[in-house]
Design a protein around this motif. Structure first.
Motif, PDB file in Angstrom:
ATOM      1  N   LEU A   1      14.503  -6.777 -15.447  1.00  0.00           N
ATOM      2  CA  LEU A   1      13.892  -5.449 -15.456  1.00  0.00           C
ATOM      3  C   LEU A   1      12.783  -5.356 -16.513  1.00  0.00           C
ATOM      4  N   GLY A   2      13.063  -5.960 -17.675  1.00  0.00           N
ATOM      5  CA  GLY A   2      12.091  -5.894 -18.774  1.00  0.00           C
ATOM      6  C   GLY A   2      10.728  -6.464 -18.398  1.00  0.00           C
ATOM      7  N   GLU A   3      10.746  -7.556 -17.600  1.00  0.00           N
ATOM      8  CA  GLU A   3       9.485  -8.165 -17.176  1.00  0.00           C
ATOM      9  C   GLU A   3       8.694  -7.209 -16.278  1.00  0.00           C
ATOM     10  N   LEU A   4       9.416  -6.498 -15.421  1.00  0.00           N
ATOM     11  CA  LEU A   4       8.729  -5.547 -14.536  1.00  0.00           C
ATOM     12  C   LEU A   4       8.125  -4.410 -15.346  1.00  0.00           C
ATOM     13  N   GLU A   5       8.866  -3.933 -16.322  1.00  0.00           N
ATOM     14  CA  GLU A   5       8.388  -2.812 -17.148  1.00  0.00           C
ATOM     15  C   GLU A   5       7.208  -3.215 -18.024  1.00  0.00           C
ATOM     16  N   ARG A   6       7.088  -4.519 -18.282  1.00  0.00           N
ATOM     17  CA  ARG A   6       6.002  -5.014 -19.128  1.00  0.00           C
ATOM     18  C   ARG A   6       4.683  -5.236 -18.374  1.00  0.00           C
TER      19      ARG A   6
ATOM     20  N   VAL B   1       7.806   8.403 -11.318  1.00  0.00           N
ATOM     21  CA  VAL B   1       7.561   6.992 -11.024  1.00  0.00           C
ATOM     22  C   VAL B   1       8.619   6.492 -10.051  1.00  0.00           C
ATOM     23  N   LEU B   2       8.162   5.961  -8.932  1.00  0.00           N
ATOM     24  CA  LEU B   2       9.095   5.500  -7.906  1.00  0.00           C
ATOM     25  C   LEU B   2       9.434   4.022  -8.108  1.00  0.00           C
ATOM     26  N   ALA B   3      10.627   3.651  -7.665  1.00  0.00           N
ATOM     27  CA  ALA B   3      11.107   2.277  -7.852  1.00  0.00           C
ATOM     28  C   ALA B   3      10.199   1.264  -7.169  1.00  0.00           C
ATOM     29  N   GLY B   4       9.585   1.668  -6.049  1.00  0.00           N
ATOM     30  CA  GLY B   4       8.700   0.756  -5.319  1.00  0.00           C
ATOM     31  C   GLY B   4       7.518   0.298  -6.162  1.00  0.00           C
ATOM     32  N   LEU B   5       7.045   1.178  -7.029  1.00  0.00           N
ATOM     33  CA  LEU B   5       5.922   0.811  -7.898  1.00  0.00           C
ATOM     34  C   LEU B   5       6.364  -0.226  -8.928  1.00  0.00           C
ATOM     35  N   LEU B   6       7.548  -0.021  -9.464  1.00  0.00           N
ATOM     36  CA  LEU B   6       8.095  -0.977 -10.432  1.00  0.00           C
ATOM     37  C   LEU B   6       8.315  -2.345  -9.777  1.00  0.00           C
TER      38      LEU B   6
ATOM     39  N   PHE C   1       1.697  -1.973 -13.732  1.00  0.00           N
ATOM     40  CA  PHE C   1       2.743  -0.951 -13.596  1.00  0.00           C
ATOM     41  C   PHE C   1       2.573   0.133 -14.655  1.00  0.00           C
ATOM     42  N   LYS C   2       2.364  -0.285 -15.888  1.00  0.00           N
ATOM     43  CA  LYS C   2       2.237   0.706 -16.973  1.00  0.00           C
ATOM     44  C   LYS C   2       1.053   1.637 -16.733  1.00  0.00           C
ATOM     45  N   ASP C   3      -0.078   1.061 -16.299  1.00  0.00           N
ATOM     46  CA  ASP C   3      -1.268   1.879 -15.997  1.00  0.00           C
ATOM     47  C   ASP C   3      -0.983   2.909 -14.924  1.00  0.00           C
ATOM     48  N   LYS C   4      -0.446   2.414 -13.810  1.00  0.00           N
ATOM     49  CA  LYS C   4      -0.226   3.317 -12.675  1.00  0.00           C
ATOM     50  C   LYS C   4       0.855   4.337 -12.990  1.00  0.00           C
ATOM     51  N   ALA C   5       1.930   3.887 -13.641  1.00  0.00           N
ATOM     52  CA  ALA C   5       3.049   4.781 -13.944  1.00  0.00           C
ATOM     53  C   ALA C   5       2.606   5.898 -14.891  1.00  0.00           C
ATOM     54  N   SER C   6       1.707   5.567 -15.819  1.00  0.00           N
ATOM     55  CA  SER C   6       1.281   6.577 -16.796  1.00  0.00           C
ATOM     56  C   SER C   6       0.478   7.695 -16.135  1.00  0.00           C
ATOM     57  N   ARG C   7      -0.054   7.419 -14.947  1.00  0.00           N
ATOM     58  CA  ARG C   7      -0.845   8.440 -14.250  1.00  0.00           C
ATOM     59  C   ARG C   7      -0.021   9.212 -13.229  1.00  0.00           C
ATOM     60  N   GLN C   8       1.300   8.975 -13.208  1.00  0.00           N
ATOM     61  CA  GLN C   8       2.130   9.673 -12.218  1.00  0.00           C
ATOM     62  C   GLN C   8       3.219  10.513 -12.868  1.00  0.00           C
ATOM     63  N   GLU C   9       3.529  11.638 -12.200  1.00  0.00           N
ATOM     64  CA  GLU C   9       4.569  12.522 -12.739  1.00  0.00           C
ATOM     65  C   GLU C   9       5.945  11.911 -12.552  1.00  0.00           C
TER      66      GLU C   9
ATOM     67  N   ALA D   1       0.815  -1.224   0.000  1.00  0.00           N
ATOM     68  CA  ALA D   1       0.000   0.000   0.000  1.00  0.00           C
ATOM     69  C   ALA D   1       0.847   1.272   0.000  1.00  0.00           C
ATOM     70  N   ILE D   2       2.076   1.199   0.509  1.00  0.00           N
ATOM     71  CA  ILE D   2       2.888   2.414   0.571  1.00  0.00           C
ATOM     72  C   ILE D   2       3.553   2.746  -0.764  1.00  0.00           C
ATOM     73  N   THR D   3       3.265   1.965  -1.801  1.00  0.00           N
ATOM     74  CA  THR D   3       3.775   2.331  -3.132  1.00  0.00           C
ATOM     75  C   THR D   3       2.909   3.414  -3.776  1.00  0.00           C
TER      76      THR D   3
END
Ligand code: TRP
Length: 324
Positions: free
Chosen positions: A99-104, A118-123, A108-116, A44-46
């Protein structure tokens, strides 16, 4: 008995959507398997959050889960941050995760696209999820469709770690898809979700539930009372299928198609069916809240049991890896 692990975000009180979509199934599984259920506050803290608020939401989620029927004599319920081995194993698994699997990952892509920024914890969120599961070497993971990709990644991480250290220590966990299809919100537009404000809380008073049901969206073709409806496209009908008995569901469908009932009649019957299931849950929650020390004790016992299992895993993992 195979071991089951699943986690749920500390979003506060459960709503009907996450009850029918996940937790009801968890309750049934505890009779047939060794089940470990976790309120995932480290996940939850991500996102952005307030500390006091998180503490309360974690507690409320635990109360909801127990009220919904998780029984500490049949399963283990705990809060993730009370077992530090989750983060310890997550670090280790990071070292075998591409790393590629995490980026795929879609989530992650949905949430990251809505943030200015992107923190490593989300990835790395799915790596922590893999650690949750592998820490207990769980074989089955009851989840919804949206978590299948994270589960595939968990299996890949398990395979890679096993291959790297020449062992079959981690089993590859399989998803156990929840039988109920996803529950739409009262707006009938999208899935029921706290952030969209279209939920019915599992512990809400009967009056509050009725206030929400009464204006809820039905088949838009039923403009007048005499217009016949199509149950399959009506969200109220889908709620009947989740809450009413088979005979009532059949009856509802007929009355809708023939315009025998108006939507309000249909909702009144649904309300009664919902109360039959929700009243005992609400009463259990009230009783637990009257004994907060009991909740604390359940969560402490759960964490103690998990810590013992987790420490065994970490000891073996460290041995394979040449760690101290
Ligand atoms: N990511 C899951 C969700 O949002 C929650 C979760 C965290 C989980 N760890 C888990 C689910 C381990 C299953 C197993 O729903």
């Amino acid at each position: 008995m195979s071991r089951i692990f699943s986690g749920i975000q500390p979003s506060g009180e459960l709503h009907v959507g996450n009850y029918l979509g996940a937790v009801k199934n968890w309750v049934q599984l505890q009779d047939r398997h060794e089940c470990i259920y976790c309120v995932v506050d480290y996940h939850a803290i991500t996102g952005s959050y307030q500390p006091d608020d998180l503490r309360q939401r974690t507690r409320d989620m635990a109360v909801s889960l127990l009220a919904a029927g998780l029984d500490p004599d049949k399963c283990t319920l705990f809060v993730q941050s009370m077992v530090p081995e989750h983060t310890e194993l997550a670090w280790i698994l990071n070292t075998v995760t591409p790393l590629g699997e995490l980026e795929r990952q879609t989530q992650f892509k949905d949430k990251a696209s809505r943030q200015e920024s992107v923190l490593a914890g989300l990835l790395n969120y799915p790596v922590l999820q893999a650690a949750d599961i592998l820490l207990y070497r769980a074989e089955l993971v009851p989840v919804g469709e949206d978590q299948v990709q994270h589960l595939e990644l968990t299996r890949e991480i398990a395979r890679r770690w096993n291959a790297r250290f020449g062992t079959q220590f981690f089993p590859e966990p399989q998803p156990l898809l929840t039988p109920t299809r996803r529950i739409m919100g009262l707006d009938g537009q999208t899935k029921m979700s706290k952030s969209l404000g279209n939920t019915v809380g599992l512990l809400e008073s009967p009056e509050a539930v009725w206030q929400k049901l009464r204006p809820a969206m039905t088949d838009p073709a039923r403009v007048r009372r005499t217009d016949p409806g199509t149950p399959e496209i009506c969200n109220i009908y889908h709620l009947h299928r989740a809450f009413s008995d088979a005979a009532t569901v059949e009856h509802v469908a007929v009355e809708c198609r023939t315009a025998g009932w108006g939507c309000i009649d249909c909702k009144k019957v649904l309300f009664e069916s919902m109360m039959a299931q929700l009243t005992p849950i609400r009463e259990r929650a009230a009783e637990l809240r009257a004994h907060p020390e009991r909740i604390t004790e359940i969560l402490h016992d759960g964490a103690a049991r998990c810590r013992a299992l987790a420490q065994d895993t970490m000891r073996e993992v460290k041995t394979w890896m040449g760690l101290a």
